[in-house]
Design an enzyme around this catalytic site. Sequence first.
Site, mmCIF file in Angstrom:
data_model
loop_
_atom_site.group_PDB
_atom_site.id
_atom_site.type_symbol
_atom_site.label_atom_id
_atom_site.label_comp_id
_atom_site.label_asym_id
_atom_site.label_seq_id
_atom_site.Cartn_x
_atom_site.Cartn_y
_atom_site.Cartn_z
ATOM 1 N N LYS A 196 -2.412 0.996 2.811
ATOM 2 C CA LYS A 196 -3.581 0.127 2.962
ATOM 3 C C LYS A 196 -4.740 0.744 2.197
ATOM 4 O O LYS A 196 -5.189 1.844 2.506
ATOM 5 C CB LYS A 196 -3.945 -0.050 4.436
ATOM 6 C CG LYS A 196 -5.142 -0.973 4.660
ATOM 7 C CD LYS A 196 -5.434 -1.149 6.137
ATOM 8 C CE LYS A 196 -6.634 -2.057 6.351
ATOM 9 N NZ LYS A 196 -6.942 -2.242 7.789
ATOM 10 N N LYS A 248 -1.078 -3.364 1.519
ATOM 11 C CA LYS A 248 -2.253 -4.235 1.676
ATOM 12 C C LYS A 248 -3.391 -3.688 0.840
ATOM 13 O O LYS A 248 -3.686 -2.499 0.951
ATOM 14 C CB LYS A 248 -2.647 -4.289 3.159
ATOM 15 C CG LYS A 248 -3.879 -5.127 3.457
ATOM 16 C CD LYS A 248 -4.222 -5.094 4.945
ATOM 17 C CE LYS A 248 -5.453 -5.928 5.228
ATOM 18 N NZ LYS A 248 -5.835 -5.877 6.659
ATOM 19 N N SER A 274 -8.030 -11.633 2.626
ATOM 20 C CA SER A 274 -9.058 -12.673 2.639
ATOM 21 C C SER A 274 -9.675 -12.909 1.267
ATOM 22 O O SER A 274 -9.948 -14.061 0.892
ATOM 23 C CB SER A 274 -10.143 -12.293 3.640
ATOM 24 O OG SER A 274 -10.724 -11.036 3.313
ATOM 25 N N TYR A 313 -2.950 -16.613 4.718
ATOM 26 C CA TYR A 313 -3.692 -17.648 5.425
ATOM 27 C C TYR A 313 -3.197 -19.049 5.056
ATOM 28 O O TYR A 313 -3.581 -20.024 5.707
ATOM 29 C CB TYR A 313 -5.185 -17.498 5.142
ATOM 30 C CG TYR A 313 -5.714 -16.157 5.587
ATOM 31 C CD1 TYR A 313 -6.008 -15.926 6.930
ATOM 32 C CD2 TYR A 313 -5.859 -15.098 4.691
ATOM 33 C CE1 TYR A 313 -6.460 -14.681 7.357
ATOM 34 C CE2 TYR A 313 -6.305 -13.857 5.113
ATOM 35 C CZ TYR A 313 -6.603 -13.650 6.449
ATOM 36 O OH TYR A 313 -7.030 -12.416 6.874
#
Length: 327
Positions: A196, A248, A274, A313
């Site tokens: 990450k 990520k 996002s 998403y």
Amino acid sequence: MSNPVIRPRRLRTTPALRRLASEIRVHPAELVLPMFVREGNEVMPIQSMPGVVQHSVDSARRAVVAAAEAGIGGVMLFGVPDVRDATGTGATDPNGILNVATRALVDEIGDALVVQTDLCLDEFTDHGHCGVLATDGRVDNDATLLRYSDMAVAQASSGSALLGLSGMMDGQVAAVRSSLDAAGFEDTAVLAYSAKYASAYYGPFREAVASTLVGNRRTYQLDPANRREGVRETQIDIDEGADIVMVKPAGSYLDVLAEVAAMSPVPVWAYQVSGEYAMIEAAAAQGWIDRRRAVEESILSIRRAGADAVLTYWAVELANWLNEERA
């Protein structure tokens, strides 16, 4: 000059041939939908992520039913509490929003998909960091592990089938696995956010969880320049007992993802974050790109690089497109 004998274009001449020769396909079961659940009855749109909202528990119930009907693999829950404190006590409170929402969604959907929970303190701390702070303001790694261990038992007790360890603390997988096993939750799985990175692409997420962060997370999240370090962190998490590992963000780290996928004996997932979502939505809203093609290509690219599943998403929307194509 003689005509070429080798003509790769032969396999591109018709839609049917292209479909038959396709190397990678995306299936709804390989998609996981991140969901934000807030306290109270109001559903709040997230301005920087058009189409994404902070759910109430009731609207989250409806959304998880739609997700199951679309055939996606799971949902990853993030809590948005009203009250935060230095150690994130709301994360371990049985009546805290994330644990309440987990019980509600598990009750609503059963085993139709996998209800997963984010295991990190950043949504619950008043300083916005992913761990407990020492007196000098640094994140105290080992004190944070104690909080993560308690969070793990609280989330498993609420019915979470898969805990997403996203805090990037050293030793977090071993600490959580030990606590789960000691509490009788041997079957609760652990997803390690192993590689990450301290990325600019998390910007809209800060709005989504109403982050109170001051400063940055560069002392515990990875330097975007470091590929080998991401692979090393992944190996450590595998050695500590992670059931699944994560890269990520996804789109700007496909090289890391490919290398992790090549070395990992456990499933490898990737999170389309996002900022990746917001950029495509913004460009599409201006008419600069074909929205559906860009969404499909972005997730196909993540799968092609080696991800076994993708947190996105667009999970439900993409799943419905895929189901329409098959029908």
